[in-house]
Design an enzyme around this catalytic site. Structure first.
Site, PDB file in Angstrom:
ATOM      1  N   ARG A 173      76.058 -13.837  49.909  1.00 44.60           N
ATOM      2  CA  ARG A 173      75.098 -13.906  48.796  1.00 44.60           C
ATOM      3  C   ARG A 173      73.973 -15.128  48.635  1.00 44.60           C
ATOM      4  NH1 ARG A 173      76.924  -9.909  49.777  1.00 44.60           N
ATOM      5  NH2 ARG A 173      78.236  -8.428  48.543  1.00 44.60           N
ATOM      6  N   SER A 222      76.414  -7.281  39.764  1.00 42.61           N
ATOM      7  CA  SER A 222      77.696  -8.011  39.881  1.00 42.61           C
ATOM      8  C   SER A 222      77.358  -9.319  39.314  1.00 42.61           C
ATOM      9  CB  SER A 222      77.929  -8.278  41.113  1.00 42.61           C
ATOM     10  OG  SER A 222      78.486  -6.924  41.785  1.00 42.61           O
ATOM     11  N   GLU A 292      76.676 -14.842  40.731  1.00 41.57           N
ATOM     12  CA  GLU A 292      75.844 -14.273  41.399  1.00 41.57           C
ATOM     13  C   GLU A 292      74.534 -13.878  41.133  1.00 41.57           C
ATOM     14  OE1 GLU A 292      75.843 -10.074  43.990  1.00 41.57           O
ATOM     15  OE2 GLU A 292      77.798 -11.052  43.666  1.00 41.57           O
TER      16      GLU A 292
END
Length: 306
Positions: A173, A222, A292
Site C-alpha cells: 500500500r 479500507s 491506510e
C-alpha cells in the site's frame, strides 16, 4: 494571469485556478475544509509549469478521486491539484492498457474486458483513479498495481519523465513518489483472455464487494492496513469496535475496517474515531494498526487562524 497567494504567486496556467474552494464535495467521505488554491490543470505541461515555477516552499497536493482520503476541516494550504478530463484518456494496446491518472480503475478494467485482455479485473474492485492507485500501490483480490504496472509518466519540475515500475519501489500500500512528482499516465500489462471469463471474474469481484463492504455509504475504503499475517477487520472486531461512534462518524457494522460518515460527521470525528479504534486494538492485541487512508491538511481554523 497568475494568482496571488501568501509568499508568492501561482504561475500562469492555462487551466483553472480558484481560491478557497471547499473540498468536501470532492471527497467520498464528504468532509474537509477549503483548498487555499484549487488548480485544475489543462494538461501535463500545466502541471510541469506549476511544479517548476511555484513559490519556494509552496506545497502541492494531488487529491485524485479522493476515495481513500480524509481532508481535515481546516483545509489544505498551497495548491491542490485535481486532474480532470485531459487526464482521463484510456487507450488499448497489444497486451496492455495506457490510462491517464484521472481515469477510474473500474473504467480501465472495463476497457480491458471489452478488448479481451485479462489480468486487470481486480481494478474494478478498487475505488479511485489510476494516479492514486499507483501512488498507493492499490490492490484487491490477490493482485496489486505493482504486479501489472509497466511504467508511469510523471510530471516534475524538469518536465515529463517515464519511469519503470521498479523506480517506485513498491511496498504494501505504498510507493516512492517524491512531493515534486505527479503521476499523469500509466501503462498496465494484460494478457489475451476469454472475454466471457474476464467479465465473469469482474461480476464476482463486484458481487463480493457489494456483499461485504458498505459501498453505498459515505466512506473511504479500507481504513487500516492489514498487519503481517492478520486481517485488520478481525482485530477491530475482536476489540469490540464494530458500530463504535464519534460524533457523526461510525465504524461500519457491515465491515468494521470501514469508517462511515452517517450524515453530519466532520473530518475530526472520523480521524478521532480511527484513533480510538487504534487504541482499543493496541490494548487488546498489542498490535498498532497503521492508517491506510491518507489524512491531509490542517485542523479546523488552521488557515483562517494563520
Amino acid at each position: 494571469m497568475s494568482a496571488r497567494m501568501a509568499g508568492g504567486a501561482i504561475p500562469a496556467l492555462r487551466g483553472r485556478v480558484q481560491a478557497g474552494v471547499v473540498l468536501a464535495p470532492f471527497t467520498w467521505f464528504r468532509v474537509g475544509g477549503p483548498a487555499e488554491w484549487l488548480v485544475r490543470p489543462a494538461d501535463a505541461e500545466d502541471v510541469v509549469a506549476l511544479l517548476r515555477h511555484r513559490p519556494a516552499g509552496m506545497p502541492v497536493t494531488v487529491i485524485g478521486a479522493a476515495s481513500n482520503l480524509i481532508i481535515r476541516d481546516g483545509g489544505l494550504p498551497g495548491a491542490v491539484l485535481r486532474l480532470g478530463g485531459a487526464f482521463g484518456g484510456i487507450a488499448v494496446e497489444a497486451e496492455g492498457i495506457v490510462a491517464g491518472a484521472a481515469a477510474l480503475g473500474a473504467t480501465v478494467a472495463e476497457h480491458a474486458a471489452a478488448a479481451g485482455l485479462a489480468g486487470l479485473e481486480f481494478l474494478c474492485g478498487i475505488p479511485g483513479s489510476v494516479g492514486g492507485a499507483v501512488v498507493m500501490n492499490a490492490g484487491a483480490y490477490g493482485t496489486e498495481v505493482k504486479d501489472v504496472l509497466d511504467w508511469a509518466e510523471v510530471a516534475t519540475p524538469r518536465g515529463i519523465e517515464r519511469l519503470p515500475a521498479a523506480a517506485f519501489r513498491f511496498a504494501y500500500r505504498q510507493a516512492s513518489v517524491p512531493p515534486e512528482m505527479v503521476v499523469v499516465r500509466a501503462r498496465f500489462r494484460a494478457a489475451p483472455g476469454e472475454r466471457a471469463a474476464i467479465l465473469a471474474r469482474m461480476r464476482a469481484i463486484r458481487a463480493a464487494r457489494e456483499a461485504a463492504q458498505p459501498v453505498r455509504a459515505r466512506t473511504g475504503g479500507s481504513t487500516f492496513k492489514n498487519p503481517p499475517g492478520r486481517k485488520a477487520w478481525e482485530l477491530i472486531d475482536a476489540a469490540g469496535c464494530r458500530g463504535m461512534r464519534c460524533g457523526g462518524a461510525e465504524v461500519s457494522e457491515k465491515h468494521c475496517n470501514f469508517l462511515i460518515n452517517t450524515g453530519g460527521a466532520t473530518a475530526a470525528d472520523l480521524e478521532s474515531l480511527g484513533e480510538a479504534v487504534r487504541a482499543r486494538v493496541l490494548a487488546t492485541s498489542g498490535i498498532a494498526l497503521e492508517w491506510e487512508i491518507r489524512r491531509l491538511g490542517l485542523p479546523a481554523g488552521g488557515m483562517t487562524g494563520q
